[in-house]
Design an enzyme around this catalytic site. Structure first.
Site, PDB file in Angstrom:
ATOM      1  N   PRO A  87       0.790  -1.222   0.000  1.00  0.00           N
ATOM      2  CG  PRO A  87      -0.051  -1.034   2.164  1.00  0.00           C
ATOM      3  CD  PRO A  87       0.614  -1.997   1.225  1.00  0.00           C
ATOM      4  CG  ASN A  88      -0.332   4.366   1.278  1.00  0.00           C
ATOM      5  OD1 ASN A  88      -1.303   4.844   0.714  1.00  0.00           O
ATOM      6  ND2 ASN A  88      -0.387   3.900   2.518  1.00  0.00           N
ATOM      7  NE  ARG A  91       2.584   7.758   2.588  1.00  0.00           N
ATOM      8  CZ  ARG A  91       3.181   6.670   3.045  1.00  0.00           C
ATOM      9  NH1 ARG A  91       3.795   5.854   2.220  1.00  0.00           N
ATOM     10  NH2 ARG A  91       3.169   6.380   4.323  1.00  0.00           N
ATOM     11  CE1 TYR A 133       8.292   5.284   3.210  1.00  0.00           C
ATOM     12  CE2 TYR A 133       6.972   7.278   3.163  1.00  0.00           C
ATOM     13  CZ  TYR A 133       7.282   6.064   3.735  1.00  0.00           C
ATOM     14  OH  TYR A 133       6.599   5.633   4.835  1.00  0.00           O
ATOM     15  CG  ASN A 139       8.402  -1.737   0.116  1.00  0.00           C
ATOM     16  OD1 ASN A 139       7.757  -1.748   1.160  1.00  0.00           O
ATOM     17  ND2 ASN A 139       9.050  -0.665  -0.311  1.00  0.00           N
ATOM     18  CB  ALA A 175       1.412   0.205   6.301  1.00  0.00           C
ATOM     19  CG  HIS A 179       5.340  -2.112  10.136  1.00  0.00           C
ATOM     20  ND1 HIS A 179       6.677  -2.443  10.287  1.00  0.00           N
ATOM     21  CD2 HIS A 179       5.286  -1.187   9.145  1.00  0.00           C
ATOM     22  CE1 HIS A 179       7.395  -1.715   9.433  1.00  0.00           C
ATOM     23  NE2 HIS A 179       6.577  -0.959   8.733  1.00  0.00           N
ATOM     24  CG  ASP A 186       0.092 -17.197   8.729  1.00  0.00           C
ATOM     25  OD1 ASP A 186       1.129 -17.217   9.437  1.00  0.00           O
ATOM     26  OD2 ASP A 186      -1.064 -17.162   9.212  1.00  0.00           O
ATOM     27  CD  GLU A 215      11.101  -7.165   5.852  1.00  0.00           C
ATOM     28  OE1 GLU A 215      10.459  -6.317   6.486  1.00  0.00           O
ATOM     29  OE2 GLU A 215      11.643  -8.155   6.408  1.00  0.00           O
ATOM     30  CG  HIS A 252      11.147  -1.967   4.666  1.00  0.00           C
ATOM     31  ND1 HIS A 252       9.781  -1.941   4.585  1.00  0.00           N
ATOM     32  CD2 HIS A 252      11.478  -3.142   5.254  1.00  0.00           C
ATOM     33  CE1 HIS A 252       9.295  -3.048   5.111  1.00  0.00           C
ATOM     34  NE2 HIS A 252      10.307  -3.797   5.514  1.00  0.00           N
ATOM     35  CB  SER A 286      12.340   4.808   5.239  1.00  0.00           C
ATOM     36  OG  SER A 286      11.381   3.928   5.808  1.00  0.00           O
ATOM     37  NE  ARG A 328       9.562   6.235   8.647  1.00  0.00           N
ATOM     38  CZ  ARG A 328       8.605   5.980   7.775  1.00  0.00           C
ATOM     39  NH1 ARG A 328       8.739   5.003   6.905  1.00  0.00           N
ATOM     40  NH2 ARG A 328       7.499   6.685   7.772  1.00  0.00           N
ATOM     41  NE  ARG A 357       6.411   4.275   9.854  1.00  0.00           N
ATOM     42  CZ  ARG A 357       5.421   4.212   8.965  1.00  0.00           C
ATOM     43  NH1 ARG A 357       5.292   3.160   8.189  1.00  0.00           N
ATOM     44  NH2 ARG A 357       4.559   5.204   8.844  1.00  0.00           N
TER      45      ARG A 357
END
Length: 155
Positions: A10-11, A18, A23, A74, A77, A80, A87, A98, A100, A102, A107, A111
């Site tokens: 998301p986002n 943003r 970011y 990635n 949100a 977290h 699963d 994985e 990210h 940032s 942060r 997070r």
């Protein structure tokens, strides 16, 4: 070889708009273009996707079980919050990186917990868009190292 799935949560469709101070200024399309070029150099293919919906992301991870050779994720949100994504990842027997943009550890405290990390082969965070390229390099190297050697019967 099956493509390497690169899944974005998301986002991430708002990258470049943003919170660029967190970011960076790259858009997701710019990152995708760079990764397609890098994949060609590495001799691999990618399947690059983004969704804002947790269930869709779970479906894409499940699809990777049979359609991908590796996974770069990635989860945004959902990193977290999502036991469902954790699963789904645990059902994979592929290299999982994985990513990210940032440094999640610099942060907010919420997070610092990742439901993705326990299922991941490795984690890259805090390096901006460069992290995706490093993740692609890592998956390609893992796949190369695990590929059976093709020996001629006359060797």
């Amino acid at each position: 070889m099956k493509p390497i799935f690169i899944l974005n949560g998301p986002n991430l469709n708002l990258l470049g708009e943003r919170e660029p101070e967190i970011y960076g200024g790259n858009t997701l399309a710019t990152i995708e273009d760079a990764l397609r070029n890098r994949a060609a150099t590495l001799g691999v293919s990618i399947d690059f996707r983004q969704t804002n919906h947790e269930g869709v992301l779970v479906d894409q991870i499940q699809e990777a079980r049979h359609a991908a050779s590796g996974l770069i994720l990635n989860a945004g949100a959902y990193t977290h919050t999502s036991v469902a994504i954790h699963d789904a990842l645990r059902a994979l027997s592929l290299p999982i990186i994985e990513v990210h943009l940032s440094n999640i550890y610099k942060r907010e405290a919420f997070r610092h917990r990742s439901y993705v990390s326990p299922a991941a082969t490795g984690v890259i965070c805090g390096l901006g868009a460069q992290g995706y390229g490093l993740a692609l390099d890592a998956v390609a190297e893992i796949l190369k190292a695990s590929a059976p050697i093709n020996r001629s019967p006359h060797a």
